[in-house]
Structure formats: structure tokens, C-alpha cells
Design a protein around this motif. Structure first.
Motif, PDB file in Angstrom:
ATOM      1  N   ASP A 250       0.792  -1.223   0.000  1.00 54.29           N
ATOM      2  CA  ASP A 250       0.000   0.000   0.000  1.00 54.29           C
ATOM      3  C   ASP A 250       0.826   1.277   0.000  1.00 54.29           C
ATOM      4  OD1 ASP A 250      -2.675  -1.255   0.352  1.00 54.29           O
ATOM      5  OD2 ASP A 250      -1.849  -1.885   2.280  1.00 54.29           O
ATOM      6  N   PHE A 251       1.965   1.256   0.679  1.00 57.96           N
ATOM      7  CA  PHE A 251       2.673   2.487   0.991  1.00 57.96           C
ATOM      8  C   PHE A 251       4.172   2.275   0.793  1.00 57.96           C
ATOM      9  CE2 PHE A 251       3.544   5.569   4.828  1.00 57.96           C
ATOM     10  CZ  PHE A 251       4.108   6.498   3.967  1.00 57.96           C
ATOM     11  N   MET A 252       4.807   3.194   0.071  1.00 56.12           N
ATOM     12  CA  MET A 252       6.248   3.115  -0.154  1.00 56.12           C
ATOM     13  C   MET A 252       6.921   4.401   0.313  1.00 56.12           C
ATOM     14  SD  MET A 252       8.417   2.518  -3.668  1.00 56.12           S
ATOM     15  CE  MET A 252      10.214   2.388  -3.599  1.00 56.12           C
ATOM     16  N   THR A 253       8.075   4.245   0.966  1.00 53.71           N
ATOM     17  CA  THR A 253       8.882   5.390   1.378  1.00 53.71           C
ATOM     18  C   THR A 253      10.236   5.351   0.671  1.00 53.71           C
ATOM     19  OG1 THR A 253       9.840   4.257   3.298  1.00 53.71           O
ATOM     20  CG2 THR A 253       7.788   5.467   3.656  1.00 53.71           C
ATOM     21  N   ILE A 254      10.736   6.519   0.303  1.00 55.93           N
ATOM     22  CA  ILE A 254      12.053   6.654  -0.314  1.00 55.93           C
ATOM     23  C   ILE A 254      12.774   7.811   0.355  1.00 55.93           C
ATOM     24  CG2 ILE A 254      13.364   6.956  -2.450  1.00 55.93           C
ATOM     25  CD1 ILE A 254      10.936   6.113  -4.030  1.00 55.93           C
ATOM     26  N   GLY A 255      13.985   7.563   0.845  1.00 59.26           N
ATOM     27  CA  GLY A 255      14.761   8.608   1.493  1.00 59.26           C
ATOM     28  C   GLY A 255      16.225   8.535   1.097  1.00 59.26           C
ATOM     29  N   GLN A 256      16.960   9.583   1.375  1.00 59.78           N
ATOM     30  CA  GLN A 256      18.383   9.645   1.066  1.00 59.78           C
ATOM     31  C   GLN A 256      19.195   8.818   2.052  1.00 59.78           C
ATOM     32  OE1 GLN A 256      20.433  11.416  -1.374  1.00 59.78           O
ATOM     33  NE2 GLN A 256      21.972  10.104  -0.403  1.00 59.78           N
ATOM     34  N   TYR A 257      20.088   7.978   1.542  1.00 65.90           N
ATOM     35  CA  TYR A 257      21.029   7.263   2.402  1.00 65.90           C
ATOM     36  C   TYR A 257      22.057   8.248   2.953  1.00 65.90           C
ATOM     37  CZ  TYR A 257      25.148   4.518   3.674  1.00 65.90           C
ATOM     38  OH  TYR A 257      26.236   3.995   4.338  1.00 65.90           O
ATOM     39  N   LEU A 258      22.297   8.161   4.263  1.00 67.58           N
ATOM     40  CA  LEU A 258      23.326   8.955   4.918  1.00 67.58           C
ATOM     41  C   LEU A 258      24.331   8.009   5.559  1.00 67.58           C
ATOM     42  CD1 LEU A 258      21.117  11.709   6.602  1.00 67.58           C
ATOM     43  CD2 LEU A 258      22.405  11.864   4.452  1.00 67.58           C
ATOM     44  N   GLN A 259      25.588   8.142   5.208  1.00 69.12           N
ATOM     45  CA  GLN A 259      26.634   7.235   5.666  1.00 69.12           C
ATOM     46  C   GLN A 259      26.963   7.497   7.132  1.00 69.12           C
ATOM     47  OE1 GLN A 259      30.115   7.575   3.250  1.00 69.12           O
ATOM     48  NE2 GLN A 259      31.308   6.069   4.395  1.00 69.12           N
ATOM     49  N   PRO A 260      26.746   6.501   8.020  1.00 67.91           N
ATOM     50  CA  PRO A 260      26.982   6.743   9.451  1.00 67.91           C
ATOM     51  C   PRO A 260      28.448   6.986   9.809  1.00 67.91           C
ATOM     52  CG  PRO A 260      25.554   4.838   9.107  1.00 67.91           C
ATOM     53  CD  PRO A 260      26.146   5.194   7.779  1.00 67.91           C
ATOM     54  N   THR A 261      29.354   6.170   9.240  1.00 65.11           N
ATOM     55  CA  THR A 261      30.786   6.310   9.518  1.00 65.11           C
ATOM     56  C   THR A 261      31.568   6.004   8.244  1.00 65.11           C
ATOM     57  OG1 THR A 261      31.312   4.003  10.082  1.00 65.11           O
ATOM     58  CG2 THR A 261      30.340   5.367  11.836  1.00 65.11           C
ATOM     59  N   ARG A 262      32.874   6.222   8.300  1.00 64.45           N
ATOM     60  CA  ARG A 262      33.728   5.927   7.142  1.00 64.45           C
ATOM     61  C   ARG A 262      33.793   4.436   6.831  1.00 64.45           C
ATOM     62  NH1 ARG A 262      37.183  10.150   5.590  1.00 64.45           N
ATOM     63  NH2 ARG A 262      37.027  11.985   6.934  1.00 64.45           N
ATOM     64  N   ARG A 263      33.417   3.597   7.796  1.00 65.39           N
ATOM     65  CA  ARG A 263      33.464   2.151   7.595  1.00 65.39           C
ATOM     66  C   ARG A 263      32.184   1.606   6.974  1.00 65.39           C
ATOM     67  NH1 ARG A 263      38.731   0.349   7.879  1.00 65.39           N
ATOM     68  NH2 ARG A 263      39.761   1.236   9.701  1.00 65.39           N
ATOM     69  N   HIS A 264      31.161   2.436   6.852  1.00 63.40           N
ATOM     70  CA  HIS A 264      29.909   1.993   6.245  1.00 63.40           C
ATOM     71  C   HIS A 264      29.936   2.232   4.740  1.00 63.40           C
ATOM     72  CE1 HIS A 264      28.655   2.129  10.466  1.00 63.40           C
ATOM     73  NE2 HIS A 264      27.631   1.366  10.119  1.00 63.40           N
ATOM     74  N   HIS A 265      28.932   1.706   4.067  1.00 65.72           N
ATOM     75  CA  HIS A 265      28.843   1.839   2.614  1.00 65.72           C
ATOM     76  C   HIS A 265      28.901   3.317   2.223  1.00 65.72           C
ATOM     77  CE1 HIS A 265      27.250   1.587  -1.474  1.00 65.72           C
ATOM     78  NE2 HIS A 265      27.418   0.281  -1.419  1.00 65.72           N
ATOM     79  N   PRO A 266      29.716   3.663   1.255  1.00 64.79           N
ATOM     80  CA  PRO A 266      29.835   5.071   0.879  1.00 64.79           C
ATOM     81  C   PRO A 266      28.585   5.598   0.170  1.00 64.79           C
ATOM     82  CG  PRO A 266      31.084   3.699  -0.640  1.00 64.79           C
ATOM     83  CD  PRO A 266      30.623   2.798   0.468  1.00 64.79           C
ATOM     84  N   ILE A 267      28.363   6.893   0.282  1.00 60.40           N
ATOM     85  CA  ILE A 267      27.305   7.545  -0.478  1.00 60.40           C
ATOM     86  C   ILE A 267      27.785   7.721  -1.914  1.00 60.40           C
ATOM     87  CG2 ILE A 267      25.945   9.658  -0.752  1.00 60.40           C
ATOM     88  CD1 ILE A 267      26.226  10.109   2.252  1.00 60.40           C
ATOM     89  N   ALA A 268      27.010   7.209  -2.850  1.00 59.66           N
ATOM     90  CA  ALA A 268      27.363   7.396  -4.255  1.00 59.66           C
ATOM     91  C   ALA A 268      27.053   8.821  -4.707  1.00 59.66           C
ATOM     92  CB  ALA A 268      26.619   6.383  -5.126  1.00 59.66           C
ATOM     93  N   ARG A 269      25.926   9.338  -4.233  1.00 55.87           N
ATOM     94  CA  ARG A 269      25.563  10.719  -4.557  1.00 55.87           C
ATOM     95  C   ARG A 269      24.378  11.141  -3.696  1.00 55.87           C
ATOM     96  NH1 ARG A 269      21.383  11.947  -8.403  1.00 55.87           N
ATOM     97  NH2 ARG A 269      20.129  10.105  -8.925  1.00 55.87           N
ATOM     98  N   PHE A 270      24.154  12.455  -3.641  1.00 53.38           N
ATOM     99  CA  PHE A 270      22.964  12.993  -3.000  1.00 53.38           C
ATOM    100  C   PHE A 270      21.902  13.230  -4.071  1.00 53.38           C
ATOM    101  CE2 PHE A 270      26.128  14.182   0.236  1.00 53.38           C
ATOM    102  CZ  PHE A 270      25.488  13.696   1.365  1.00 53.38           C
ATOM    103  N   VAL A 271      20.794  12.551  -3.914  1.00 53.66           N
ATOM    104  CA  VAL A 271      19.685  12.659  -4.868  1.00 53.66           C
ATOM    105  C   VAL A 271      18.968  13.984  -4.607  1.00 53.66           C
ATOM    106  CG1 VAL A 271      17.549  11.563  -5.661  1.00 53.66           C
ATOM    107  CG2 VAL A 271      19.501  10.160  -4.928  1.00 53.66           C
ATOM    108  N   THR A 272      18.633  14.698  -5.652  1.00 53.68           N
ATOM    109  CA  THR A 272      18.042  16.034  -5.500  1.00 53.68           C
ATOM    110  C   THR A 272      16.567  15.954  -5.102  1.00 53.68           C
ATOM    111  OG1 THR A 272      17.320  16.198  -7.799  1.00 53.68           O
ATOM    112  CG2 THR A 272      19.580  16.898  -7.303  1.00 53.68           C
ATOM    113  N   PRO A 273      16.057  17.014  -4.462  1.00 53.17           N
ATOM    114  CA  PRO A 273      14.635  17.043  -4.119  1.00 53.17           C
ATOM    115  C   PRO A 273      13.737  16.865  -5.339  1.00 53.17           C
ATOM    116  CG  PRO A 273      15.803  18.754  -2.917  1.00 53.17           C
ATOM    117  CD  PRO A 273      16.791  18.171  -3.887  1.00 53.17           C
TER     118      PRO A 273
END
Length: 322
Positions: A250-273
Motif C-alpha cells: 500500500d505504501f512506499m517510502t524513499i529517502g536519502q542514504y546517509l553514511q553513518p561512519t567511514r566504515r559503512h557503505h559510501p554515499i554514491a551521490r545525494f539525490v536532489t529534491p
């Protein structure tokens, strides 16, 4: 980050992510203006924090470092994370501790229910760590928490954000039988990234979980979400929407990934609004009752308002009016 259990000092002495420490470091990208939020600190925020601490509870708001904690706690909205603060999975995006969890606290369902009643919540979100160490994956504990909230705060609507119960036969049925108002299970990312981002999970198993909820109880709203900015392609997100709709979500959410630390998966890019808005438009065209797609969207962000919107959308779809 501050956790909210009494033995915080002892637990923080343990390595937070022993397995993630072996991952190579990557640069944490500077956040654009549309991602930045105000620091928390309002009187209501502090009141919410005190209720959480007095009941010895863990919240995903703190454990996952959610950027919306200031806004949500200032409105007495908190997402309770049950079954401890230690997860048996090692997802590359997640800031929750990984390791061998402690035994379940049999009193925890009652503690959560007391906090819900004290805060006077109209809608509550209950999530959990993955508990692959338990025979039922923690399903009965989740169900007990739902029933405790129903008993002590009968006017509160309940949303659960569950693990995938991988290889836990009969676990899903236990949770559905307790009849949460919303059943949420996040896909987190597109299938091509599962091996690196969510290695302990299986994409089509998660799709099947959501589909089966509807088969067991069509009245329960189903919900799922993903993060973007992990390296996915636009067409993969659109295909994932189709997969969710095939499961009657019924319901889908989409949000920007934010990298918690340098050891976590890197951010490929910031998706625009603007791109988030486009995803919202596409999702609505595919038949979701509700879409939440913004850079700061998280699974439980504005969950109470969203639940009311879900109910209104269902009634309208059934021709019953708003």
C-alpha cells in the motif's frame, strides 16, 4: 550517540561494529543544504527522552542516528526498537551494533506499552533488530508487544517494522495474528546492491513476506521503503516499485542514504529534491495508496499522519468517501 539502557557504560565498552571495522574507510561526503536539520533540544524533546530512559527502552531514533529525531521527539513521536540493541546481521548501511545479542527481556512489551500510554501516543511504531539466534526470529516478542500496547493504550494504532524472518517457518503468521494496523518491512535497496549493502537478506524473500501479509489479512496496511544514493540506477528503483505493487503493498517510502561512519557503505551521490518528487509521482501512478519520497524521509517519519492518510486513501478507493 547515546543509548538509553541502564548499563550504557558497560555496553558502550564493547566494540560497536567489530565486523565493520574490517571494511575499508571511505570519504563521508558533505551534506547539501536540503539535508541539514536543526539540533534537538526542545522541552518536549527532553520530556520524550526522559520517558524513554525511565522505561529502560531503546529507540531506533538514537541507535540509527536518525536526522529527524529533533522534530519527531519534539512531537512525542518515537520509534521503539525492541529485542535489544544488538543485531545479528551486518548490513553495510546500518549504524546499529552487530554481534551476539543478549537474552530477551520478558518485561519489555509491558515497558513499551507503559511508555506509549505515558506519552499518550495516537500512533506508535515498533521496530526491532534482527534476531537470527531465536527460533522464531523474535516474532512472539513482537506479537506480545502489540498485545501489551492494545491492552494499555487501546486507542493507539500500531505499526511494526519487522525483520525478514528468513528461514523462520511460521514466524510471520505469529505477527500477523496479533493484527498490527500497519506491517512494514523495508527492502532497503535495489536487488543488484544486496550482496554489498544487505548481504544477509534475500530480495525476493522480502517481497514474498509483504505479499503473504496481504494473503493472511487483507485489512492490514503494508508498507516498505528504500534508501537512494547507494549507487542504484533510476530504472532499478522503478522496477522495484513494480515488484512492491505486484505484492499489493500500500505504501512506499524513499529517502536519502546517509553514511553513518567511514566504515559503512559510501554515499554514491545525494539525490536532489526534484528527483525525489519525480519518484513520488511515478509511485502514485503505479497505484500505491501513499508515497513518501523526500531526502529526509525515513520509515517512521510522520508515521501517524501517514496512517491517517492511508485510511483516507483506502476509503476513497473503496468509494466510501474521505
Amino acid at each position: 550517540m547515546v543509548t538509553v539502557l541502564d548499563n550504557v557504560t558497560d555496553r558502550k565498552a564493547r566494540p560497536r561494529h567489530p565486523e565493520k571495522a574490517r571494511r575499508p574507510e571511505s570519504e563521508v561526503l558533505r551534506k547539501p543544504a536540503w539535508i541539514r536539520v536543526k539540533a534537538p533540544g526542545s522541552p518536549v524533546y527532553r520530556e520524550t527522552a526522559e520517558v524513554v530512559r525511565q522505561n529502560g527502552l531503546v529507540t531506533v531514533c538514537e541507535e540509527a542516528g536518525c536526522p529527524n529525531i529533533g522534530e519527531c521527539w519534539s512531537k512525542k513521536h518515537a520509534t521503539f526498537m525492541i529485542m535489544g540493541d544488538t543485531c545479528t546481521r551486518a548490513c553495510a548501511f546500518c549504524n546499529v551494533r552487530t554481534g551476539l545479542p543478549e537474552a530477551l527481556d520478558a518485561a519489555e512489551p509491558g515497558k513499551v506499552a507503559d511508555a506509549v500510554a505515558t506519552l499518550g501516543l495516537e500512533h506508535v511504531v515498533v521496530t526491532s533488530v534482527d534476531r537470527d539466534d531465536l527460533t522464531d526470529g523474535g516474532a512472539m516478542h513482537i506479537a506480545d508487544t502489540i498485545r501489551a500496547i492494545r491492552d494499555r493504550a487501546p486507542g493507539t494504532t500500531i505499526e511494526v517494522l519487522t525483520p525478514d524472518f528468513l528461514r523462520k517457518e511460521g514466524a510471520l503468521e505469529i505477527v500477523v495474528e496479533a493484527r498490527p494496523d500497519v506491517f512494514n518491512h523495508n527492502l532497503e535497496t535495489v536487488p543488484s546492491l544486496y550482496l554489498t549493502v544487505r548481504p544477509g537478506a534475500r530480495y525476493f524473500h522480502s517481497i514474498r513476506i509483504l505479499q503473504k501479509v496481504k494473503e493472511l489479512d487483507p485489512e492490514i496496511f503494508t508498507k516498505s521503503g528504500i534508501m537512494v544514493g547507494l549507487g542504484e540506477e533510476r530504472n532499478e528503483v522503478v522496477q522495484l516499485m513494480d515488484d512492491l505493487r505486484s505484492a499489493d503493498v500500500d505504501f512506499m517510502t524513499i529517502g536519502q542514504y546517509l553514511q553513518p561512519t567511514r566504515r559503512h557503505h559510501p554515499i554514491a551521490r545525494f539525490v536532489t529534491p526534484e528527483e525525489f518528487k519525480a519518484f513520488e509521482t511515478i509511485g502514485k501512478s503505479k497505484g500505491f495508496l501513499l508515497m513518501a519520497s523526500t531526502p529526509l524521509t525515513r520509515s517512521s517519519y510522520h508515521a501517524g499522519d501517514d496512517f491517517e492518510a492511508l485510511r483516507a486513501a483506502r476509503r476513497q478507493k473503496l468509494g466510501l468517501g474521505a
